[in-house]
Design a protein around this motif. Structure first.
Motif, PDB file in Angstrom:
ATOM      1  N   LEU A  79       0.819  -1.202   0.000  1.00 59.27           N
ATOM      2  CA  LEU A  79       0.000   0.000   0.000  1.00 59.27           C
ATOM      3  C   LEU A  79       0.855   1.256   0.000  1.00 59.27           C
ATOM      4  CD1 LEU A  79      -2.708  -1.096   2.593  1.00 59.27           C
ATOM      5  CD2 LEU A  79      -2.688  -1.409   0.118  1.00 59.27           C
ATOM      6  N   GLU A  80       2.164   1.096   0.183  1.00 62.16           N
ATOM      7  CA  GLU A  80       3.077   2.232   0.099  1.00 62.16           C
ATOM      8  C   GLU A  80       4.089   2.045  -1.022  1.00 62.16           C
ATOM      9  OE1 GLU A  80       4.311   2.485   4.187  1.00 62.16           O
ATOM     10  OE2 GLU A  80       2.940   4.161   4.525  1.00 62.16           O
ATOM     11  N   ARG A  81       3.778   1.161  -1.953  1.00 60.18           N
ATOM     12  CA  ARG A  81       4.573   1.036  -3.172  1.00 60.18           C
ATOM     13  C   ARG A  81       3.815   1.594  -4.376  1.00 60.18           C
ATOM     14  NH1 ARG A  81       5.804  -3.905  -0.920  1.00 60.18           N
ATOM     15  NH2 ARG A  81       4.584  -5.076  -2.431  1.00 60.18           N
ATOM     16  N   THR A  82       2.647   2.186  -4.121  1.00 62.68           N
ATOM     17  CA  THR A  82       1.912   2.896  -5.156  1.00 62.68           C
ATOM     18  C   THR A  82       1.488   4.242  -4.580  1.00 62.68           C
ATOM     19  OG1 THR A  82      -0.113   1.749  -4.447  1.00 62.68           O
ATOM     20  CG2 THR A  82       1.034   0.865  -6.381  1.00 62.68           C
ATOM     21  N   GLY A  83       1.506   5.266  -5.420  1.00 63.74           N
ATOM     22  CA  GLY A  83       1.129   6.584  -4.950  1.00 63.74           C
ATOM     23  C   GLY A  83       1.046   7.576  -6.092  1.00 63.74           C
ATOM     24  N   ILE A  84       0.557   8.772  -5.786  1.00 64.92           N
ATOM     25  CA  ILE A  84       0.446   9.836  -6.769  1.00 64.92           C
ATOM     26  C   ILE A  84       1.110  11.080  -6.192  1.00 64.92           C
ATOM     27  CG2 ILE A  84      -1.822  10.670  -5.974  1.00 64.92           C
ATOM     28  CD1 ILE A  84      -2.475  10.978  -9.039  1.00 64.92           C
ATOM     29  N   ILE A  85       1.793  11.837  -7.047  1.00 59.23           N
ATOM     30  CA  ILE A  85       2.551  13.009  -6.613  1.00 59.23           C
ATOM     31  C   ILE A  85       1.641  14.235  -6.620  1.00 59.23           C
ATOM     32  CG2 ILE A  85       4.621  14.381  -7.018  1.00 59.23           C
ATOM     33  CD1 ILE A  85       5.097  11.397  -6.378  1.00 59.23           C
ATOM     34  N   VAL A  86       1.665  14.998  -5.542  1.00 61.53           N
ATOM     35  CA  VAL A  86       0.782  16.163  -5.432  1.00 61.53           C
ATOM     36  C   VAL A  86       1.570  17.446  -5.170  1.00 61.53           C
ATOM     37  CG1 VAL A  86      -1.237  14.843  -4.731  1.00 61.53           C
ATOM     38  CG2 VAL A  86       0.353  15.654  -2.983  1.00 61.53           C
ATOM     39  N   GLY A  87       2.842  17.476  -5.565  1.00 62.65           N
ATOM     40  CA  GLY A  87       3.657  18.680  -5.403  1.00 62.65           C
ATOM     41  C   GLY A  87       5.076  18.411  -5.852  1.00 62.65           C
ATOM     42  N   ARG A  88       5.963  19.360  -5.647  1.00 58.97           N
ATOM     43  CA  ARG A  88       7.367  19.188  -6.031  1.00 58.97           C
ATOM     44  C   ARG A  88       8.017  18.102  -5.168  1.00 58.97           C
ATOM     45  NH1 ARG A  88       9.760  23.624  -9.036  1.00 58.97           N
ATOM     46  NH2 ARG A  88      11.777  22.867  -8.279  1.00 58.97           N
ATOM     47  N   VAL A  89       8.971  17.383  -5.780  1.00 59.34           N
ATOM     48  CA  VAL A  89       9.617  16.279  -5.070  1.00 59.34           C
ATOM     49  C   VAL A  89      11.026  16.606  -4.618  1.00 59.34           C
ATOM     50  CG1 VAL A  89       8.232  14.572  -6.304  1.00 59.34           C
ATOM     51  CG2 VAL A  89      10.478  15.228  -7.222  1.00 59.34           C
TER      52      VAL A  89
END
Length: 455
Positions: free
Chosen positions: A305-315
Motif C-alpha cells: 500500500l506504500e509502493r503505489t502513490g500519486i505526486i501532489v507537489g514538487r519532489v
C-alpha cells in the motif's frame, strides 16, 4: 487455499458463493453501506479467478485462470481458461509493445519487439474471452467484468476478435473490483463542486543523487530513483485548462489547482467533491525480492500500500531532505500513498480520474485483483475510477481526457463513457494512419473500474 480447491472442483454455484464471501478483504471499502438491487435482465457478470490446480500430466501445481459466469434467473457456469504461464508471456509481449511506443514518442530509437502485436491481441482474446463469449446468448446486452491477477492488466477494448476490436462489438463492458460490486446500485450526485488538481513541474532534475541518501520505508531507494526520473509534464496545464472550460460550458462548478499544490493543501481541499481529477505523476514500485507470490498485503509501513502513490507537489524538497538525513512529515512529503488515499473523505464522490502513468497497476493478489491506487480511492468511498494501465503520452492525454468527460456529461455513466471514448479514438487513430501499436498505446491505456452499478 479454499478458492483454488473450489475452482478445482468446478462447481459453479460453490465458486460464486466463495467469490462473494472472500473478495475485497484488503482495504474494505464502504460497499456495505451501498444498497443492493437486482441485476437487470440482459446483464451477464463474469468473475475471473486465478487459482492453483494440480496437473496430473506434469505432476506439478499450476496457476490457472477460470471464470464464473452468471446471469439473472439462470444457473451459474464455470469456464476453465488459460494457465498463468500462457497468459504471462502474452501480457509481457503486449507491454513490450507499449514500452516500444513510449520510447518512440520520447524520441528514442528502440528495437522493435520480436512478436507482432496483432496476433498477441488475438491470442489473448481467444484465451480469456472467446470461451466466455461462446456461452453468451443473444439476449445479453451488457457484460460486467471482474478481473483477477494478470487479467487486470489487459485492455479489453483493444482485444481482437478476427479483425474487429471488442469495443466495436454491440455489447459494452463495465469493470468492477469484485463480484459483489455488480449488485450494488447508487445514483450519481446531482450537485456539488468538482475539483481538478494538476502538477506539471516536479523539480526532479536538480534533486540530489541517490548515493548517500539516508532512507527508511516507505522512502526506499527504488522510490527515490522513481522520483528523480519524474520530468515535467507541460501537457497537464492544457488538460486542466480544457477541463475548466468544459465544466463551465456544462454549467458544472469546478475548482482547479495548477502547480500550486502541496499535500497539506490537497488534504484540506478534498472533501467529497462530485468529481475529483488528478493530473500528475504516479508510481508503481516492484515488490520486495523474495516475497511469496499472491500473499495478501498488510497495513504495515513496508506494505504494498506504500509502493503505489500519486505526486501532489514538487519532489525536490523530499529528496534533498533525505540527503541531509531529515525524514519528512508523512503528511507533508507531497506523496499520497495508497494507504493515505484510503483515509480521504470521498463518500460522496461520484468519479475519480487519475490522469497519470499506470494508475491502474499495483500488486496482483489472487482473488483480490489489483491492490493499488484504485483500491485506496474505493476504500475512501469513490464510486467510479478512471485509471491507466501503462504510461501515457503527455501530448495526447489532454485530448483523450476532454473527449472522455464530454461522453461522461452526455451519458451520465463513466463506464459507458470510457467504452465509447476508447472505441471512437481507437478507430479514429487507425483510420488516420496510426499503427495498431500506437493506437493501442494512446487510447487503449484507459479503463474505468466501479464499486457500484451505473445502470
Amino acid at each position: 487455499d479454499l478458492m483454488s480447491l473450489t475452482c478445482a472442483i468446478g462447481d459453479p454455484e460453490l465458486i460464486t458463493e466463495r467469490l462473494v464471501q472472500t473478495q475485497g478483504l484488503v482495504l474494505e471499502s464502504l460497499r456495505d453501506q451501498v444498497p443492493v438491487q437486482p441485476i437487470p435482465d440482459g446483464t451477464v457478470t463474469v468473475g475471473y479467478v486465478r487459482y492453483i490446480e494440480y496437473d496430473e500430466t506434469s505432476g506439478r501445481w499450476t496457476a490457472r485462470y477460470g471464470a464464473a459466469i452468471y446471469a439473472p434467473g439462470k444457473p451459474p457456469a464455470w469456464c476453465r481458461l488459460a494457465t498463468d504461464t500462457q497468459l504471462r508471456g502474452l501480457v509481457d509481449a503486449l507491454f513490450a509493445h507499449m514500452a516500444f511506443e513510449q520510447a518512440v514518442d520520447d524520441g528514442k530509437s528502440p528495437t522493435a519487439p520480436l512478436r507482432k502485436l496483432e496476433p498477441v491481441l488475438r491470442r489473448i482474446h481467444d484465451l480469456i474471452w472467446k470461451p466466455i463469449a461462446d456461452r453468451l446468448g443473444p439476449d445479453v446486452d451488457h457484460v460486467a467484468v471482474c478481473p483477477d491477477g494478470l487479467i487486470s492488466a489487459i485492455p479489453f477494448a483493444a482485444l481482437l476478435d478476427g479483425e474487429m476490436m471488442l469495443c466495436e462489438k454491440p455489447v459494452p463492458m463495465s469493470f468492477f473490483t469484485t463480484v459483489r460490486d455488480v449488485a450494488a446500485k447508487t445514483s450519481a450526485r446531482k450537485s456539488g463542486a468538482s475539483l481538478a488538481c494538476g502538477e506539471s513541474v516536479f523539480g526532479a532534475g536538480g534533486a540530489a543523487e541517490s548515493a548517500g541518501l539516508k532512507w527508511t520505508p516507505p522512502y526506499t531507494l527504488s522510490l527515490i530513483d522513481a522520483l528523480r526520473e519524474m520530468g515535467d509534464l507541460p501537457g497537464i496545464k492544457r488538460e486542466i485548462e480544457a477541463l475548466h472550460s468544459m465544466f463551465e460550458t456544462a454549467g458544472m462548478p469546478l475548482e482547479t489547482e495548477m502547480d500550486a499544490m502541496d499535500e497539506r493543501a490537497i488534504r484540506s481541499r478534498v472533501r467529497s467533491p462530485r468529481i475529483l481529477h488528478f493530473a500528475s505523476h504516479a508510481f508503481v514500485l516492484q515488490e520486495e525480492p523474495g516475497k511469496p507470490e499472491g500473499k495478501r498485503p498488510t497495513l504495515d509501513r513496508t506494505s504494498s500500500l506504500e509502493r503505489t502513490g500519486i505526486i501532489v507537489g514538487r519532489v525536490d524538497p523530499l529528496i534533498d531532505g533525505l540527503k541531509s538525513g531529515n525524514l519528512p512529515n508523512a503528511a507533508e512529503d507531497n506523496i499520497l500513498f495508497t494507504k493515505e488515499i484510503a483515509e480521504l473523505e470521498l463518500s460522496e464522490t461520484w468519479l475519480v480520474t487519475l490522469s497519470a502513468c499506470s494508475t491502474g497497476r499495483g500488486e496482483q493478489v489472487s482473488g483480490e485483483g489489483v491492490i493499488g491506487l484504485q483500491r485506496g480511492f474505493f476504500a475512501a468511498g469513490a464510486q467510479h475510477i478512471a485509471m491507466t494501465l501503462w504510461p501515457l503520452s503527455d501530448q495526447y492525454a489532454p485530448e483523450f481526457v476532454a473527449k472522455f468527460y464530454g461522453n461522461v456529461f452526455t451519458t451520465g455513466r463513466p463506464d459507458t463513457a470510457m467504452w465509447i471514448t476508447q472505441r471512437d479514438e481507437l478507430l479514429r487513430l487507425r483510420k488516420s494512419g496510426a499503427s495498431l501499436g500506437r493506437a493501442v498505446w494512446l487510447a487503449g491505456a484507459w479503463a474505468v473500474s466501479s464499486q457500484s452499478r451505473s445502470w
